[in-house]
Write an enzyme that holds these catalytic residues in place. Structure first.
Site, PDB file in Angstrom:
ATOM      1  N   HIS A 261     -68.690 -24.575   8.578  1.00 40.10           N
ATOM      2  CA  HIS A 261     -67.817 -25.309   7.649  1.00 40.10           C
ATOM      3  C   HIS A 261     -66.584 -24.477   7.297  1.00 40.10           C
ATOM      4  O   HIS A 261     -65.446 -24.952   7.380  1.00 40.10           O
ATOM      5  CB  HIS A 261     -68.627 -25.642   6.393  1.00 40.10           C
ATOM      6  CG  HIS A 261     -67.860 -26.345   5.314  1.00 40.10           C
ATOM      7  ND1 HIS A 261     -68.007 -27.692   5.062  1.00 40.10           N
ATOM      8  CD2 HIS A 261     -66.966 -25.888   4.392  1.00 40.10           C
ATOM      9  CE1 HIS A 261     -67.224 -28.038   4.047  1.00 40.10           C
ATOM     10  NE2 HIS A 261     -66.583 -26.952   3.626  1.00 40.10           N
ATOM     11  N   GLU A 262     -66.790 -23.223   6.918  1.00 35.59           N
ATOM     12  CA  GLU A 262     -65.665 -22.389   6.476  1.00 35.59           C
ATOM     13  C   GLU A 262     -64.732 -22.024   7.628  1.00 35.59           C
ATOM     14  O   GLU A 262     -63.508 -21.969   7.447  1.00 35.59           O
ATOM     15  CB  GLU A 262     -66.181 -21.125   5.784  1.00 35.59           C
ATOM     16  CG  GLU A 262     -67.015 -21.366   4.539  1.00 35.59           C
ATOM     17  CD  GLU A 262     -66.304 -22.180   3.471  1.00 35.59           C
ATOM     18  OE1 GLU A 262     -65.051 -22.266   3.506  1.00 35.59           O
ATOM     19  OE2 GLU A 262     -66.990 -22.746   2.605  1.00 35.59           O
ATOM     20  N   TRP A 273     -63.764 -35.861   3.042  1.00 32.52           N
ATOM     21  CA  TRP A 273     -63.325 -36.891   2.092  1.00 32.52           C
ATOM     22  C   TRP A 273     -61.890 -36.652   1.609  1.00 32.52           C
ATOM     23  O   TRP A 273     -61.384 -37.368   0.754  1.00 32.52           O
ATOM     24  CB  TRP A 273     -64.289 -36.971   0.908  1.00 32.52           C
ATOM     25  CG  TRP A 273     -64.308 -35.741   0.047  1.00 32.52           C
ATOM     26  CD1 TRP A 273     -63.622 -35.536  -1.113  1.00 32.52           C
ATOM     27  CD2 TRP A 273     -65.056 -34.546   0.267  1.00 32.52           C
ATOM     28  NE1 TRP A 273     -63.882 -34.286  -1.611  1.00 32.52           N
ATOM     29  CE2 TRP A 273     -64.765 -33.652  -0.781  1.00 32.52           C
ATOM     30  CE3 TRP A 273     -65.954 -34.119   1.265  1.00 32.52           C
ATOM     31  CZ2 TRP A 273     -65.331 -32.377  -0.879  1.00 32.52           C
ATOM     32  CZ3 TRP A 273     -66.505 -32.852   1.171  1.00 32.52           C
ATOM     33  CH2 TRP A 273     -66.192 -32.007   0.113  1.00 32.52           C
TER      34      TRP A 273
END
Length: 349
Positions: A261-262, A273
């Site tokens: 993710h990072e 989102w």
């Protein structure tokens, strides 16, 4: 005689202009007129579904801080975004983009001729106790996860629902462990203001991904710096219990997806989102609109903003076991930063 020469030159220029491929002219026009009306950087962190939930990733709040501290960063990141959109518009002859957006949606280019981009990784292990001094085995397990996730060779990729099956991307980005640097420290919690980076500076940040494995505190799993930020703080910070798949790891974030993710942020991806509501975009065309992060392991389908959330995307907030894909649009967006005019060309040049 001078007038004759000038006249001939003018005629030659006119002839060359007429001979120019109309498609080339269209591309040049698109590059000059990239729609940036939906571009944003600052976020307020009041997403509907995160108001009463933990903040797994601190990257956007870290970006807010850097924007306040670094004059000119907004303009620099604006230019990076414009270059990304120009590249993708050129590759797709202007096609793509979500309806109603300012054109930020990005579709995969036909080809970028980069091949597989390899990223050397330096891991800085900053520890206050023996648990935080994670093993080489734990570090190697994280590098393996990064390679599997970014190459779409992860074992759980077959869990993607048919609705998104055609969107799954092999990003053609790989990772090689360059070195491990270990630092004993009396600091128990480093926070999110880049103090650990100041104490232990990055190694060759233009050609190396630096990851600091250090206890952040406050329930924060990790945070990253987007392309364009200061070289002195470029890289990713992750708490040791959320790094890798073996050793000192803590469920449900024990499958190495915090780093996935990072590093996605480090390669210019936003949260799925868009860190806003339904009308705020993540600048990727094939990720559905959403009004906030998802947590845990949501059932399928989870519907928001009149579309099904891509809850299994690495850039959401779900548990490690329930995220297992990047999209083709995200792949396209990441790879533009290695191309001409991009902020991370050092990895390919």
């Amino acid at each position: 005689m001078k007038k004759v020469i000038l006249g001939m030159a003018a005629m030659a220029f006119l002839f060359a202009s007429c001979e120019q491929d109309p498609k080339d002219s269209l591309i040049e026009e698109q590059q000059a007129q990239v729609d940036m009306s939906d571009f944003y950087l600052y976020t307020d962190g009041t997403d509907k579904r995160s108001e009463n939930a933990s903040e797994k990733c601190y990257s956007m709040k870290n970006l807010n801080r850097l924007l306040n501290e670094n004059k000119g960063l907004h303009n620099k990141m604006y230019k990076i975004e414009k270059n990304t959109r120009s590249i993708l518009a050129k590759s797709n002859n202007g096609k793509g983009g979500k309806p109603g957006s300012g054109g930020g949606g990005t579709e995969p280019p036909a080809t970028d001729n980069l091949g597989v981009v390899n990223i050397p990784v330096v891991v800085h292990v900053v520890y206050n106790n023996s648990q935080e001094n994670i093993s080489d085995q734990q570090i190697n397990s994280q590098i393996a996860v990064l390679n599997d996730d970014f190459r779409a060779s992860n074992n759980d990729v077959n869990g993607i629902p048919s609705e998104f099956a055609n969107d799954v991307a092999d990003s053609e980005i790989s990772f090689t462990l360059a070195s491990v640097q270990r630092h004993s420290s009396s600091t128990q919690q480093w926070g999110t203001n880049d103090a650990v980076k100041a104490q232990y500076p990055p190694v060759s940040p233009s050609t190396t991904l630096n990851i600091w494995v250090a206890n952040i505190g406050g329930g924060i799993l990790g945070y990253a710096q987007f392309p364009g930020g200061p070289a002195s703080t470029d890289g990713v910070v992750i708490s040791p219990q959320y790094f890798g798949t073996t050793g000192y790891v803590s469920a449900p974030f024990d499958k190495g997806r915090t780093a996935t993710h990072e590093v996605g942020h480090y390669l210019n991806l936003r949260h799925i989102w868009g860190d806003g509501r339904c009308k705020q975009d993540d600048f990727v065309a094939d990720t559905p609109d959403s009004d906030g992060p998802n947590y845990g392991c949501p059932s399928y389908p989870t519907v928001n903003c009149r579309s099904t959330d891509m809850t299994m995307n690495y850039m959401d907030y779900t548990n490690d076991a329930c995220m297992y894909m990047f999209s083709e649009g995200q792949k396209a967006r990441m790879r533009t930063i290695f191309m001409d005019g991009g902020p991370r060309t050092g990895f390919v040049n």
